[in-house]
Design a protein around this motif. Structure first.
Motif, PDB file in Angstrom:
ATOM      1  N   LEU A  86       0.830  -1.207   0.000  1.00 25.59           N
ATOM      2  CA  LEU A  86       0.000   0.000   0.000  1.00 25.59           C
ATOM      3  C   LEU A  86       0.861   1.253   0.000  1.00 25.59           C
ATOM      4  CD1 LEU A  86      -2.804   1.310   0.150  1.00 25.59           C
ATOM      5  CD2 LEU A  86      -2.626   1.161   2.644  1.00 25.59           C
ATOM      6  N   ALA A  87       1.937   1.241   0.789  1.00 20.73           N
ATOM      7  CA  ALA A  87       2.839   2.394   0.837  1.00 20.73           C
ATOM      8  C   ALA A  87       3.476   2.656  -0.529  1.00 20.73           C
ATOM      9  CB  ALA A  87       3.912   2.186   1.900  1.00 20.73           C
ATOM     10  N   VAL A  88       3.908   1.601  -1.193  1.00 20.38           N
ATOM     11  CA  VAL A  88       4.497   1.749  -2.529  1.00 20.38           C
ATOM     12  C   VAL A  88       3.460   2.286  -3.504  1.00 20.38           C
ATOM     13  CG1 VAL A  88       5.439   0.465  -4.508  1.00 20.38           C
ATOM     14  CG2 VAL A  88       6.317   0.048  -2.203  1.00 20.38           C
ATOM     15  N   LEU A  89       2.250   1.729  -3.469  1.00 22.24           N
ATOM     16  CA  LEU A  89       1.185   2.169  -4.359  1.00 22.24           C
ATOM     17  C   LEU A  89       0.911   3.662  -4.186  1.00 22.24           C
ATOM     18  CD1 LEU A  89      -1.325   0.827  -6.167  1.00 22.24           C
ATOM     19  CD2 LEU A  89      -2.564   1.632  -4.174  1.00 22.24           C
ATOM     20  N   LEU A  90       0.730   4.096  -2.950  1.00 23.76           N
ATOM     21  CA  LEU A  90       0.420   5.501  -2.693  1.00 23.76           C
ATOM     22  C   LEU A  90       1.588   6.412  -3.039  1.00 23.76           C
ATOM     23  CD1 LEU A  90      -1.593   5.221   0.635  1.00 23.76           C
ATOM     24  CD2 LEU A  90      -2.472   5.641  -1.667  1.00 23.76           C
ATOM     25  N   ALA A  91       2.820   5.997  -2.709  1.00 21.50           N
ATOM     26  CA  ALA A  91       3.989   6.822  -3.002  1.00 21.50           C
ATOM     27  C   ALA A  91       4.163   7.025  -4.498  1.00 21.50           C
ATOM     28  CB  ALA A  91       5.238   6.186  -2.400  1.00 21.50           C
ATOM     29  N   VAL A  92       4.054   5.948  -5.265  1.00 24.97           N
ATOM     30  CA  VAL A  92       4.213   6.068  -6.722  1.00 24.97           C
ATOM     31  C   VAL A  92       3.075   6.904  -7.304  1.00 24.97           C
ATOM     32  CG1 VAL A  92       4.228   4.779  -8.907  1.00 24.97           C
ATOM     33  CG2 VAL A  92       5.537   3.937  -6.948  1.00 24.97           C
ATOM     34  N   LEU A  93       1.880   6.718  -6.811  1.00 28.23           N
ATOM     35  CA  LEU A  93       0.736   7.479  -7.308  1.00 28.23           C
ATOM     36  C   LEU A  93       0.904   8.977  -7.037  1.00 28.23           C
ATOM     37  CD1 LEU A  93      -1.984   7.127  -8.734  1.00 28.23           C
ATOM     38  CD2 LEU A  93      -3.042   6.933  -6.480  1.00 28.23           C
ATOM     39  N   VAL A  94       1.300   9.330  -5.816  1.00 32.15           N
ATOM     40  CA  VAL A  94       1.477  10.745  -5.469  1.00 32.15           C
ATOM     41  C   VAL A  94       2.601  11.369  -6.276  1.00 32.15           C
ATOM     42  CG1 VAL A  94       2.228  12.289  -3.601  1.00 32.15           C
ATOM     43  CG2 VAL A  94       0.459  10.578  -3.176  1.00 32.15           C
ATOM     44  N   VAL A  95       3.723  10.670  -6.406  1.00 35.90           N
ATOM     45  CA  VAL A  95       4.852  11.212  -7.184  1.00 35.90           C
ATOM     46  C   VAL A  95       4.459  11.377  -8.644  1.00 35.90           C
ATOM     47  CG1 VAL A  95       7.172  10.667  -8.050  1.00 35.90           C
ATOM     48  CG2 VAL A  95       6.656  10.409  -5.625  1.00 35.90           C
ATOM     49  N   ALA A  96       3.787  10.386  -9.198  1.00 33.86           N
ATOM     50  CA  ALA A  96       3.405  10.451 -10.612  1.00 33.86           C
ATOM     51  C   ALA A  96       2.412  11.576 -10.872  1.00 33.86           C
ATOM     52  CB  ALA A  96       2.826   9.114 -11.062  1.00 33.86           C
ATOM     53  N   LEU A  97       1.452  11.781  -9.973  1.00 34.61           N
ATOM     54  CA  LEU A  97       0.447  12.831 -10.170  1.00 34.61           C
ATOM     55  C   LEU A  97       0.969  14.220  -9.821  1.00 34.61           C
ATOM     56  CD1 LEU A  97      -2.784  11.110  -8.805  1.00 34.61           C
ATOM     57  CD2 LEU A  97      -2.352  11.819 -11.158  1.00 34.61           C
ATOM     58  N   ALA A  98       1.584  14.363  -8.655  1.00 37.39           N
ATOM     59  CA  ALA A  98       1.947  15.692  -8.161  1.00 37.39           C
ATOM     60  C   ALA A  98       3.291  16.188  -8.686  1.00 37.39           C
ATOM     61  CB  ALA A  98       1.967  15.682  -6.634  1.00 37.39           C
ATOM     62  N   VAL A  99       4.268  15.319  -8.733  1.00 35.69           N
ATOM     63  CA  VAL A  99       5.615  15.752  -9.122  1.00 35.69           C
ATOM     64  C   VAL A  99       5.822  15.653 -10.625  1.00 35.69           C
ATOM     65  CG1 VAL A  99       8.081  15.320  -8.805  1.00 35.69           C
ATOM     66  CG2 VAL A  99       6.524  15.102  -6.862  1.00 35.69           C
ATOM     67  N   LEU A 100       5.501  14.509 -11.178  1.00 33.81           N
ATOM     68  CA  LEU A 100       5.740  14.286 -12.612  1.00 33.81           C
ATOM     69  C   LEU A 100       4.612  14.801 -13.502  1.00 33.81           C
ATOM     70  CD1 LEU A 100       7.242  10.687 -12.377  1.00 33.81           C
ATOM     71  CD2 LEU A 100       8.489  12.852 -12.550  1.00 33.81           C
ATOM     72  N   LYS A 101       3.469  15.114 -12.898  1.00 31.29           N
ATOM     73  CA  LYS A 101       2.296  15.645 -13.612  1.00 31.29           C
ATOM     74  C   LYS A 101       1.798  14.717 -14.716  1.00 31.29           C
ATOM     75  CE  LYS A 101       2.619  19.681 -11.489  1.00 31.29           C
ATOM     76  NZ  LYS A 101       2.014  19.827 -10.222  1.00 31.29           N
ATOM     77  N   TRP A 102       1.856  13.420 -14.450  1.00 34.56           N
ATOM     78  CA  TRP A 102       1.339  12.457 -15.407  1.00 34.56           C
ATOM     79  C   TRP A 102      -0.184  12.435 -15.311  1.00 34.56           C
ATOM     80  CZ3 TRP A 102       4.949   7.655 -14.369  1.00 34.56           C
ATOM     81  CH2 TRP A 102       6.232   7.945 -14.831  1.00 34.56           C
ATOM     82  N   SER A 103      -0.826  11.896 -16.332  1.00 30.39           N
ATOM     83  CA  SER A 103      -2.286  11.782 -16.300  1.00 30.39           C
ATOM     84  C   SER A 103      -2.692  10.731 -15.260  1.00 30.39           C
ATOM     85  CB  SER A 103      -2.818  11.369 -17.679  1.00 30.39           C
ATOM     86  OG  SER A 103      -2.456  10.022 -17.964  1.00 30.39           O
TER      87      SER A 103
END
Length: 140
Positions: A86-103
């Motif tokens: 769960l931690a990995v899922l949330l961390a990757v999701l937050v980084v991808a959305l907020a930092v990398l600005k992916w869709s």
């Protein structure tokens, strides 16, 4: 008071070179419900637990035994299997959305891929991990 051990009753399935294989039946939360036959939601799964044991020769197939593990060990296993994922899922999701600005779709796929990588790493290190989980076996 909470017990320090988690124990399950089982039947010795086989004994092979210092390892006793015990068949245990795990029940779902509703397994003890009186109406389980009527609702059809009750589940019971049989699992085989391998218990390395110096006295494995003392056990015979069909013998009733109790398999136990320290509660802390069980909590560590749950943390690795579920909380870590769960931690990995949330961390990757937050980084991808907020930092990398992916869709959102690409971020979700990246998060799922991250969990896949996490489980692959656990699988690679499974031999080291299994040495931290020590089962005990006693005759009933």
């Amino acid at each position: 008071m909470v017990s320090e051990r988690i124990e399950h009753s089982g039947i010795v399935d086989r004994v092979v070179r210092g390892t006793v294989y015990v068949r245990i039946t795990s029940h779902s939360a509703c397994g003890s419900c009186k109406a389980r036959e009527a609702c059809g939601l009750a589940e019971a799964q049989e699992k085989i637990v391998s218990v390395p044991c110096a006295a494995a020769g003392e056990y015979a197939p069909g013998e009733a035994v109790t398999v136990g593990v320290c509660r802390g060990t069980g909590l560590r296993a749950v943390a690795m299997a579920y909380v870590g994922a769960l931690a990995v899922l949330l961390a990757v999701l937050v980084v991808a959305l907020a930092v990398l600005k992916w869709s959102e779709g690409v971020s979700a796929l990246a998060a799922i891929a991250g969990v896949g990588v996490y489980y692959a790493v656990l699988w690679i290190f499974r031999r080291k991990i299994e040495h931290t989980i020590q089962f005990t076996i006693t005759k009933i």
